[in-house]
Scaffold this motif. Structure first.
Motif, PDB file in Angstrom:
ATOM      1  N   TYR A 171      31.471  46.911  39.718  1.00 23.51           N
ATOM      2  CA  TYR A 171      32.525  46.690  40.865  1.00 23.51           C
ATOM      3  C   TYR A 171      31.985  46.713  42.743  1.00 23.51           C
ATOM      4  O   TYR A 171      31.929  45.931  43.337  1.00 23.51           O
ATOM      5  CB  TYR A 171      33.285  48.158  40.776  1.00 23.51           C
ATOM      6  CG  TYR A 171      33.715  48.993  42.336  1.00 23.51           C
ATOM      7  CD1 TYR A 171      34.959  47.382  42.900  1.00 23.51           C
ATOM      8  CD2 TYR A 171      33.974  49.439  42.895  1.00 23.51           C
ATOM      9  CE1 TYR A 171      35.800  47.471  43.694  1.00 23.51           C
ATOM     10  CE2 TYR A 171      34.036  49.709  44.038  1.00 23.51           C
ATOM     11  CZ  TYR A 171      35.386  48.958  44.170  1.00 23.51           C
ATOM     12  OH  TYR A 171      35.952  49.026  46.128  1.00 23.51           O
ATOM     13  N   LEU A 209      41.094  48.529  44.161  1.00 25.16           N
ATOM     14  CA  LEU A 209      40.416  48.965  43.474  1.00 25.16           C
ATOM     15  C   LEU A 209      42.509  49.343  43.023  1.00 25.16           C
ATOM     16  O   LEU A 209      43.131  49.625  43.864  1.00 25.16           O
ATOM     17  CB  LEU A 209      40.225  50.209  43.089  1.00 25.16           C
ATOM     18  CG  LEU A 209      38.396  50.583  42.736  1.00 25.16           C
ATOM     19  CD1 LEU A 209      37.988  52.286  43.245  1.00 25.16           C
ATOM     20  CD2 LEU A 209      38.083  50.408  41.573  1.00 25.16           C
ATOM     21  N   VAL A 262      36.024  51.226  36.161  1.00 24.20           N
ATOM     22  CA  VAL A 262      37.339  51.884  37.225  1.00 24.20           C
ATOM     23  C   VAL A 262      38.205  50.109  36.428  1.00 24.20           C
ATOM     24  O   VAL A 262      37.530  49.487  36.186  1.00 24.20           O
ATOM     25  CB  VAL A 262      37.017  51.592  38.853  1.00 24.20           C
ATOM     26  CG1 VAL A 262      36.433  53.120  38.850  1.00 24.20           C
ATOM     27  CG2 VAL A 262      35.944  50.513  39.076  1.00 24.20           C
ATOM     28  N   ALA A 278      40.669  47.880  38.823  1.00 22.96           N
ATOM     29  CA  ALA A 278      40.361  46.223  39.541  1.00 22.96           C
ATOM     30  C   ALA A 278      41.133  45.700  39.038  1.00 22.96           C
ATOM     31  O   ALA A 278      40.852  44.999  38.230  1.00 22.96           O
ATOM     32  CB  ALA A 278      38.925  46.462  39.960  1.00 22.96           C
TER      33      ALA A 278
END
Length: 289
Positions: A62, A71, A185, A187
């Motif tokens: 990321y 995000l 994460v 995204a």
């Protein structure tokens, strides 16, 4: 003719993401997405290449591609202390490792690998030589003093170390910084978010409800996992309890701290991690945090 395309969504093929996806089938939301199941590094590659629209991406990837991604505030894969499945496995106690140990990077996650490298070099003062191996402990330690493992294999070694020493890297990060560790994460590609903000919001809300439902029905999640996985129900319950699936303020502080340290890391990495832009990370604007 309806030519609409379902959002192409990634799914990490590890136990740690089972609670994230549990509720998608329960609510019927699974029918609304085109789900792609793979290892973390492959999903990261697909999202960056534009072959996925929304999905998990390792924190390192990321940071390397933040200009193309936004995000969504949850889900995430994080831990505020031991996570059990991101480990440095050593043949001897850490204090007895040689000054230049041979370390196998037996991992599907660039974030777990970089965390292990930073801890070994910047915290423990070692100057390792690295090799990349399959995510299998026996193969990794055949010609190495230590190995970085993540995922289900790392969780298995946590419970069955077979004489090896297991260092939980999320716990080490917490001891080092006082902050949670964010490993992955979720995204959305910036171009997809601009073209389909309503679909992105729908996917986000479906995942939020899925995680909420998994927490409410955790006994069922554990029972379903224990039916097929080589772990006892109590071990799975402990594992799912330690995992954290959102990005609160402390998690964002941990993310920013990792980004800062990673950008300053001077190890022998052919692809450096850029600094996080001022005020980052940038979230999909249609979502309320």
């Amino acid at each position: 003719m309806n030519i609409a395309r379902r959002p192409r969504v990634g799914h990490i093929a590890f136990l740690n993401c089972m609670p994230i996806y549990w509720g998608l089938a329960r609510t019927g939301a699974l029918l609304e997405v085109d789900l792609h199941r793979a290892a973390p590094d492959e999903l990261s590659r697909l999202l960056v290449a534009g072959d996925l629209d929304i999905g998990p991406i390792t924190l390192v990837e990321y940071l390397r591609h933040a200009e193309d991604l936004l995000l969504i505030p949850d889900p995430a894969v994080a831990a505020d202390g031991p996570v059990l499945s991101v480990n440095l496995v050593t043949k001897s106690p850490l204090d007895d490792l040689p000054a230049s140990p041979r370390v196998a990077l037996a991992s599907h996650s660039r974030t777990g690998v970089l965390l292990g490298r930073m801890l070994l070099e910047d915290r423990y003062g070692r100057t390792p030589t690295y090799t990349v191996t399959a995510p299998d402990l026996d193969a990794a330690l055949a010609d190495a003093d230590a190995a970085v493992l993540i995922g289900d294999e790392a969780l298995r070694v946590h419970h069955e170390p077979r004489g090896n020493h297991v260092l939980d890297l999320a716990a080490e990060w917490r001891d080092w910084t006082g902050l949670p560790m964010v490993f992955a994460v979720w995204a959305v590609r910036r171009d997809y978010a601009e073209a389909h903000p309503g679909l992105v919001k729908d996917v986000h809300l479906a995942f939020r409800e899925s995680v909420r439902r998994s927490r409410d029905e955790i006994d069922e999640v554990v029972a379903a996992a224990a039916r097929w996985e080589p772990f006892a129900p109590d071990a799975l319950a402990e594992y799912f309890d330690r995992l954290q699936f959102g990005l609160g303020d402390r998690h964002l502080d941990g993310l920013r701290e990792f980004a800062s340290r990673a950008s300053r890391y001077t190890g022998r990495d052919p692809e450096p991690v850029p600094a996080l832009p001022e005020g980052g990370p940038e979230f999909f604007a249609a979502l309320e945090r």
